[in-house]
Structures are given as C-alpha cells and as structure tokens.
Design a protein around this motif. Sequence first.
Motif, PDB file in Angstrom:
ATOM      1  N   GLU A   1       1.056  -1.232   0.004  1.00  0.00           N
ATOM      2  CA  GLU A   1      -0.363  -0.158  -0.005  1.00  0.00           C
ATOM      3  C   GLU A   1       1.013   0.959  -0.242  1.00  0.00           C
ATOM      4  OE1 GLU A   1      -2.094  -0.025   3.316  1.00  0.00           O
ATOM      5  OE2 GLU A   1      -3.777  -1.557   2.200  1.00  0.00           O
TER       6      GLU A   1
ATOM      7  N   ALA B   1       2.270   2.214  -3.464  1.00  0.00           N
ATOM      8  CA  ALA B   1       2.092   2.131  -4.439  1.00  0.00           C
ATOM      9  C   ALA B   1       1.058   3.448  -3.894  1.00  0.00           C
ATOM     10  CB  ALA B   1       0.360   1.041  -3.956  1.00  0.00           C
ATOM     11  N   ARG B   2       1.324   4.136  -3.200  1.00  0.00           N
ATOM     12  CA  ARG B   2       0.847   5.610  -2.766  1.00  0.00           C
ATOM     13  C   ARG B   2       2.499   6.569  -3.529  1.00  0.00           C
ATOM     14  NH1 ARG B   2       0.347   6.608   3.186  1.00  0.00           N
ATOM     15  NH2 ARG B   2       0.163   8.728   2.192  1.00  0.00           N
TER      16      ARG B   2
ATOM     17  N   PRO C   1       4.007   6.545  -6.140  1.00  0.00           N
ATOM     18  CA  PRO C   1       4.505   7.607  -7.509  1.00  0.00           C
ATOM     19  C   PRO C   1       3.281   8.779  -7.061  1.00  0.00           C
ATOM     20  CG  PRO C   1       4.360   5.578  -6.884  1.00  0.00           C
ATOM     21  CD  PRO C   1       4.180   5.218  -6.024  1.00  0.00           C
ATOM     22  N   GLU C   2       1.929   8.518  -6.209  1.00  0.00           N
ATOM     23  CA  GLU C   2       1.121   9.500  -6.670  1.00  0.00           C
ATOM     24  C   GLU C   2       1.608  11.137  -6.510  1.00  0.00           C
ATOM     25  OE1 GLU C   2      -2.097   8.541  -5.360  1.00  0.00           O
ATOM     26  OE2 GLU C   2      -2.584   6.598  -6.576  1.00  0.00           O
ATOM     27  N   LEU C   3       2.401  10.711  -4.651  1.00  0.00           N
ATOM     28  CA  LEU C   3       3.450  11.525  -4.209  1.00  0.00           C
ATOM     29  C   LEU C   3       4.044  12.392  -4.927  1.00  0.00           C
ATOM     30  CD1 LEU C   3       3.289  10.922  -0.384  1.00  0.00           C
ATOM     31  CD2 LEU C   3       1.923  12.721  -1.292  1.00  0.00           C
ATOM     32  N   GLU C   4       4.954  11.417  -5.219  1.00  0.00           N
ATOM     33  CA  GLU C   4       6.306  11.607  -5.805  1.00  0.00           C
ATOM     34  C   GLU C   4       6.178  12.996  -7.068  1.00  0.00           C
ATOM     35  OE1 GLU C   4       9.721   8.891  -4.959  1.00  0.00           O
ATOM     36  OE2 GLU C   4       8.735   8.402  -6.799  1.00  0.00           O
ATOM     37  N   THR C   5       5.098  11.966  -7.872  1.00  0.00           N
ATOM     38  CA  THR C   5       4.226  13.008  -9.198  1.00  0.00           C
ATOM     39  C   THR C   5       3.625  14.592  -8.901  1.00  0.00           C
ATOM     40  OG1 THR C   5       3.753  11.297 -10.542  1.00  0.00           O
ATOM     41  CG2 THR C   5       2.482  12.766 -10.944  1.00  0.00           C
ATOM     42  N   LEU C   6       2.481  14.188  -7.628  1.00  0.00           N
ATOM     43  CA  LEU C   6       2.286  16.191  -7.121  1.00  0.00           C
ATOM     44  C   LEU C   6       3.399  16.592  -7.097  1.00  0.00           C
ATOM     45  CD1 LEU C   6      -0.272  17.003  -6.770  1.00  0.00           C
ATOM     46  CD2 LEU C   6       0.019  16.310  -4.238  1.00  0.00           C
ATOM     47  N   ARG C   7       4.264  16.355  -6.128  1.00  0.00           N
ATOM     48  CA  ARG C   7       5.569  16.982  -5.865  1.00  0.00           C
ATOM     49  C   ARG C   7       6.257  17.148  -7.174  1.00  0.00           C
ATOM     50  NH1 ARG C   7      10.793  13.725  -4.478  1.00  0.00           N
ATOM     51  NH2 ARG C   7      10.081  13.705  -6.964  1.00  0.00           N
TER      52      ARG C   7
ATOM     53  N   GLU D   1       4.746  18.082  -9.861  1.00  0.00           N
ATOM     54  CA  GLU D   1       3.996  19.337 -10.307  1.00  0.00           C
ATOM     55  C   GLU D   1       4.172  20.949 -10.043  1.00  0.00           C
ATOM     56  OE1 GLU D   1       0.304  17.170 -10.500  1.00  0.00           O
ATOM     57  OE2 GLU D   1       0.994  15.981 -12.599  1.00  0.00           O
TER      58      GLU D   1
ATOM     59  N   THR E   1       3.645  18.273   0.599  1.00  0.00           N
ATOM     60  CA  THR E   1       3.990  16.827   0.200  1.00  0.00           C
ATOM     61  C   THR E   1       5.219  16.247  -0.662  1.00  0.00           C
ATOM     62  OG1 THR E   1       2.032  17.856  -1.982  1.00  0.00           O
ATOM     63  CG2 THR E   1       3.994  16.917  -2.678  1.00  0.00           C
TER      64      THR E   1
END
Length: 455
Positions: free
Chosen positions: A363, A366-367, A369-375, A377, A414
């Motif tokens: 879990e 899986a979270r 990559p989302e946080l790294e992408t948001l950071r 951006e 983030t």
Amino acid sequence: MTDTRQELDPITSSARDPIDRWLDVFVRLLRVPKADAQRIRDELEDHLRARVDDLMVTGQSEPEAVRLAVAELGETAELARQFQTAAKPHRRRTMLAASAIVSAGLVTSAVLLTQPAAPPPLSSGSAASQAAAAIQTPDNVPAEPVTFARGLVADDRDAATLGDLIALLEETTGQRVIVLYAGIASQGSRLDPRMTIRPFDLAGLTVEQGLDLVGTDLGARPGDTFVLNTTETALELAPQSFFDRRDAVLIEYDIRELLYPPAGSYIEPTRFATTVTSLIEPGLWETVVQGSTPRARMGVLSTTMFVNAHPRVHAQIEGLFDRIRSRYADQLAESRRAEREGMVAEIERLEEQIAASRAQLEEERARLPELETLRDELRVELHLFEESMGQADAEGAVRERIRYEALGSRLAETRSDVDRLRSSIGRIEKSIDQREANLALTSKRLEAHLVEHGG
C-alpha cells in the motif's frame, strides 16, 4: 554361617538408564554367588529390554514402558528373595511372618540357574508366564500363605507360654524355630520358654497376622513387628528391628539427576535426604530410646547418598527414585511440549506479522509514485508562477504573492509526505527482514527440537 554378600563386588548406582539402575539394586539384594548373580541379571535384562520394546510398540513412552515392565516383575526385594530361595534353598533370607507366597514363574526362573545349560531367553509377556513356559513341573503353582490351624493352646488353659508359641510355629511351618533373645529384649530372663503370654486364638490367621497379635506380649515396641527369618538350619524369631540392624546393607546412590527437577529449582542434597527419610518408614531413622541406635542410617556427601539399611528399605528407596524419575520425565515431556507449542505459536505469529507488513508495504509503495508526481507538478507550477509574478501590477502582485505562498506551502507538505512515506517503507522493509530472520531461527529451533525429542 557364611554371609554370601561378601562374594559380590560392590555396585554403585549411577546415571545409567532406568533398567540398569533397577538391576543394580536387584543384584545388591541378591545373596547368591557372583556367577549366579550375573546370570540372573543377564536373564532379567534381556527380558526387561524385550518387554520395554514391546510396550513402546503399543504406544507407551519409554519411561512408562520401563515402569510397567519392572512392575510386572513385582517388588524388588521380594523378587530377589524368591530368586535366591529357589536357586539356593539353604541360604538365609528374611521372610515377613514366614509367608511362603512365591510366584510360580519367578521360582521356575530361579530354578533354571541350577541347570547346566543356559536358560532360554525371555521375550514378551510377564516374567512369570515366560519362565513357566520354559519348564513345566507339577510344582508350578503359587503357594498359599502359611496359616495357623489352631490357637496358641490346644486345651482350655487361661495362659500360654513362649514355648507354646514356638511349638505352634514349628507345627505350622514344619521347621525348627529358634528365638533370638538379644533381638527381643535386653533382659534374657524375660524370654524363658515358660514366659507367660495370652492364649490368642490364631486359627485361620497367617503367621504374619499371628505374630503381630502376639508381639506386644513378647515385648515388641510400638511400630515394630515380629518376623521369621529363614536360615540353613532353622527359622529365627525376632522383631523386624533386629533383622533391620543385623542384615543392613550399605549402598551408595548417585542422586545428582534427582536434585534438578525440570519444573522447579535445585534441591539441596540434605533436604532431599530428609524428604526420603520422611517418606520411607520414618521410624527407621530415629533413635527409639536414649542410647539405642536407629534401625537404618543415611548420610549425604555432595551428590552421593549413603544408606545402610535392610534390603527391603533399599527396594523402597529405589522405587521412590524411579517414581521421582518418572515424574521428572513427565515434567520434562510437558516442558518440551510447551516449548514446542510456544515455537509453533511464535512461527504463526511471525508469519501473520510478516503478511500484514507486506500488505502495508504494498500500500505504501503504491502511494509513493502519486505523491512524487504531485510534488514534481507543484515544483514546476511554482517555478512557472515565479516567472509570471513580475508582470502583475501592484494590486495583482499582492494576490499572486498570496497564491505563491500557498503553492509553496502545499509543495512543502507534499515533500514532507514523500519523505515520511519513504521512511515508513524503510521501516516496514527492515521490520520484515528482522521478522523473517526470527522466523528462520525459530523454524530451525523447532526442527532441531522435533529431531531430538520427536513431536
């Protein structure tokens, strides 16, 4: 009269297997020539080990199988007396109240010792049945207890004498009876055959019961009993206390293994010895009157217990030790069972924890990559926003500054979330590694336990 005990080499109990320990005591109690004693020992050892194997095949544990096999033979002292009686009828033995209760099979086994050829080996089944099968004779039937056919006097006299009792005992046993005066009282004059005693009605009583009844009139102390002891020429009549002192045998016992119970703390040797004397005929070890000597003596030196006592007392001591060993074996088996169950439970717990940690790790991973992408951006957006801020008017610059600070705060949060998540993933991975190492270690311990002790 020669005491054949001197012909035997001393045997010391040690931390050998239970059958060897029982045989050590048994041989000590035999009063037969050395060659006969060894032959008896070899025969009984073959029988006992074969019987233990048979019992273990039926599912008994080894300690329980040994206990049952030995129990089938009967009391150690009685068995020794029966063997030496059948092999050498002229040798002396102590016989409580001259009771002639002898197992047919055991008598036959002892008679085999007088044959020139080696006796056939014993296999499964009781010692009595196997020995009886080896030789078939009309005498292979258990003897009935010796009982009185009449009372102390055959007429209507109001009193009987010691001479009457001796005559009745000779009539009942068919052997000469002599009174050991020193064994009964310090005043020999009290033991004149004309000494008066009550005319007890002994008809139908065993010799043992009759002597117990008459004992108080003969001067026996409370707690003492009269017995008949067989010699090569006659039966000896005296209190058991006399034979306890005269026929005492010194035996040393290695009690090291008995001082360390599986469940409990170390037992101090003298305290252990005190417990033994409190459980086995306590009056034996005490001075009855001032100036007298105990009927049995015990001393402890380090982990060796020295006992100078009658053979029947040694049989009781060894029986007690066997029960203690059996109890210790049960405790050890229970401890090992609890240890085994504890390791199984630990393995199950570790497996559950590892499975839960792996699920959590998936879990978290899986979270990430989302946080790294948001950071990333937010970082680009903040950079672009900085370039556009210089083109705004004064009023717009204030609004842009507020948006810029908010965007910066969001980027900082983030980044913190990404760092925390990475730290969490690292801790979970480390935890999984540690638990997997513990699981491997516990599994190896369990495997070694099962190999050594079984399931």
